[in-house]
Design an enzyme around this catalytic site. Structure first.
Site, PDB file in Angstrom:
ATOM      1  N   HIS A 154       0.805  -1.232   0.000  1.00  0.00           N
ATOM      2  CA  HIS A 154       0.000   0.000   0.000  1.00  0.00           C
ATOM      3  C   HIS A 154       0.837   1.279   0.000  1.00  0.00           C
ATOM      4  O   HIS A 154       0.295   2.354  -0.274  1.00  0.00           O
ATOM      5  CB  HIS A 154      -0.937   0.045   1.215  1.00  0.00           C
ATOM      6  N   ASP A 175      -0.975 -10.359  -6.954  1.00  0.00           N
ATOM      7  CA  ASP A 175      -1.289  -9.984  -5.570  1.00  0.00           C
ATOM      8  C   ASP A 175      -2.527 -10.748  -5.104  1.00  0.00           C
ATOM      9  O   ASP A 175      -3.615 -10.572  -5.653  1.00  0.00           O
ATOM     10  CB  ASP A 175      -1.544  -8.466  -5.532  1.00  0.00           C
ATOM     11  N   HIS A 183      -6.700  -7.210   0.231  1.00  0.00           N
ATOM     12  CA  HIS A 183      -6.772  -5.794  -0.126  1.00  0.00           C
ATOM     13  C   HIS A 183      -6.110  -5.554  -1.485  1.00  0.00           C
ATOM     14  O   HIS A 183      -5.098  -6.181  -1.806  1.00  0.00           O
ATOM     15  CB  HIS A 183      -6.092  -4.933   0.945  1.00  0.00           C
ATOM     16  N   VAL A 191       5.651  -3.574 -16.684  1.00  0.00           N
ATOM     17  CA  VAL A 191       5.165  -4.310 -15.510  1.00  0.00           C
ATOM     18  C   VAL A 191       3.661  -4.497 -15.675  1.00  0.00           C
ATOM     19  O   VAL A 191       2.936  -3.532 -15.898  1.00  0.00           O
ATOM     20  CB  VAL A 191       5.450  -3.553 -14.196  1.00  0.00           C
ATOM     21  N   ARG A 230      -8.614 -11.659  11.072  1.00  0.00           N
ATOM     22  CA  ARG A 230      -9.173 -10.625  11.944  1.00  0.00           C
ATOM     23  C   ARG A 230      -9.734  -9.432  11.158  1.00  0.00           C
ATOM     24  O   ARG A 230     -10.706  -8.797  11.575  1.00  0.00           O
ATOM     25  CB  ARG A 230      -8.061 -10.168  12.899  1.00  0.00           C
TER      26      ARG A 230
END
Length: 488
Positions: free
Chosen positions: A142, A175, A179, A194, A271
């Protein structure tokens, strides 16, 4: 040459620093670096250390970090400490440090170790000294050019990819964190060198980006791939789309290196997460990535039920090594965390899978349509290869005096009390806000401000490479696709 041909066993290098588990985000914060130490201890007790080369990463320098991040942001991270925060209140706001991304003792050293392992792994792959490199302390996807975000300060992934781009014309980033991998997508949004592929929960969920329609821009159009998912996805649904999409990406894009971010918050019972994957379902993605026999960098990421993070990354290390390990956990330093069953594998919950077969098929077909828009993979350009970030004699060998390690000097003030390592649900309300519009307005303003400040620095990778080749200078990948883009 290290690369294995076919499906044989691969050579694996693994990066770990014993101090990483001592860094502590603060009471009630869901991000616990202690999970890296738990993972390491578990895989040691499974005997996996005998099958791979283990390195202590070098501490990445500020100079290495500014290959992507802005000078002023890295200078700020180097300078800020819990005891001088009051002097930096304006900068803390500007760089989004203080809430989800707190100031803690040893913050910059933590970033140095996380980044050092990822960059060293990329260098090792570039030198063809390994087939796979693993850094569970990395994967902090992030972090932005001039801003911390979602518990991440320095984007080790972007820095590792920039390193890979010195030797590889095309790099694929995958990924599987719950998130969206927004920081990596943003860094490479306008280049075709990329391709970023992210599978994530979308809709009223942090960071709020990763729409199916976000496909890249300029030269990077169609080189960003986003698979938005709903709550409760299970192994079967995930498996039905992951392999076909990655296979199509490989066919159309033909990368020569792969980076896989293995965020474990997509596991059942996380969690902060709302997916329903088992460790085996998550690890299937590693198996798929391996089958293409390309240099592979495996990184950590999210994961907040830490006993399951340790299970997952231990098993995925075993998968990397083609090594079967028993479901019965070996005794280890953190054995009591894994009760009451003391098993490696976890069961899915009975939560509803809101990802219907029709929905998954529709998204898959839309992504296939986008991938068909790609031109044939461009040929490799001949160009001077820049200097490696890590020199042969610098980071890889353990040349430091162990008595001078940080843990001896300062770990006392970084070690958290035992109950802070618990996974209990009532541990506090701290942590990531899983709401799309959290501080979005302020963030956009900051990004626009950064845009103005760094306009002169922004150039396309290929154009910079050409100019450097013409002048005979060392290529500096800084600015590679570092356009700061507002959240959609």
């Amino acid at each position: 040459m290290a690369y294995s041909q076919g499906g044989g066993k691969k050579k694996v290098c693994y990066y770990y620093d014993g101090d990483i588990g001592n860094y502590y985000y603060g009471q009630g914060h869901p991000m616990k670096p202690h999970r890296i130490r738990m993972t390491h201890n578990l895989l040691l007790n499974y005997g996996l250390y005998r099958k791979m080369e283990i390195y202590r990463p070098h501490k990445a320098t500020a100079e290495e970090m500014t290959k992507y991040h802005s000078d002023e942001y890295i200078k700020f991270l180097r300078s800020i400490r819990p005891d001088n925060m009051s002097e930096y209140s304006k900068q803390m706001q500007r760089f989004n440090v203080g809430e989800d991304c707190p100031v803690f003792d040893g913050l910059f050293e933590f970033c140095q170790l996380s980044t050092g392992g990822s960059v060293a792994g990329a260098v090792k792959l570039n030198r063809q000294q390994t087939d796979m490199a693993v850094n569970w302390a990395g994967g902090l996807h992030h972090a932005k050019k001039s801003e911390a975000s979602g518990f991440c300060y320095v984007n080790d992934i972007v820095l590792a990819i920039l390193e890979l781009l010195k030797y590889h014309q095309r790099v694929l980033y995958i990924d599987i964190d719950i998130h969206h991998g927004d920081g990596v997508e943003e860094a490479f949004y306008t280049t075709d060198r990329v391709m970023t592929v992210s599978f994530h929960k979308y809709g009223e969920y942090f960071p709020g980006t990763g729409d199916l329609r976000d496909i890249g821009a300029g030269k990077g159009k169609y080189y960003a791939v986003n698979f938005p998912m709903r709550d409760g996805i299970d192994d079967e649904s995930y498996g039905q789309i992951f392999k076909p999409i990655i296979s199509k990406v490989m066919e159309m894009y033909q990368p020569s290196a792969v980076v896989l971010q293995c965020g474990a918050d997509s596991l059942s019972g996380d969690r902060l997460g709302c997916f329903n994957l088992t460790v085996k379902g998550h690890a299937k993605c590693v198996e798929v990535a391996k089958t293409f026999n390309l240099p592979l960098l495996m990184l950590g990421g999210g994961g907040y039920t830490i006993r399951n993070v340790a299970r997952c990354w231990t098993y995925e290390t075993a998968v990397a090594l083609d090594c079967e390990i028993p479901n019965e956990l070996p005794y280890n330093d953190y054995f009591e965390y894994f009760g009451p069953d003391f098993k490696l594998h976890i069961s899915p919950s009975n939560m509803t899978n809101q990802n219907t077969p029709e929905y998954m098929e529709k998204i898959k077909q839309r992504l296939f349509e986008n991938l068909r828009m790609l031109p044939h993979a461009p040929g490799v350009q001949m160009q001077a290869i820049p200097e490696d970030a890590v020199h042969e004699d610098s980071g890889d060998e353990d040349g430091e005096d162990p008595d001078k390690r940080i843990s001896i000097r300062a770990s006392d003030k970084r070690i958290a009390c035992d109950e802070e390592f618990s996974d209990s649900e009532d541990e506090g309300e701290g942590g990531r806000r899983n709401v799309a519009d959290h501080k979005k307005g302020a963030k956009k303003a900051r990004i626009e401000e950064d845009k103005k400040e760094t306009e002169d620095k922004k150039t396309d990778v290929k154009e910079e490479d050409k100019s450097k080749d013409n002048s005979g200078e060392k290529t500096d990948p800084k600015g590679a696709k570092s356009e700061q883009l507002s959240n959609p």
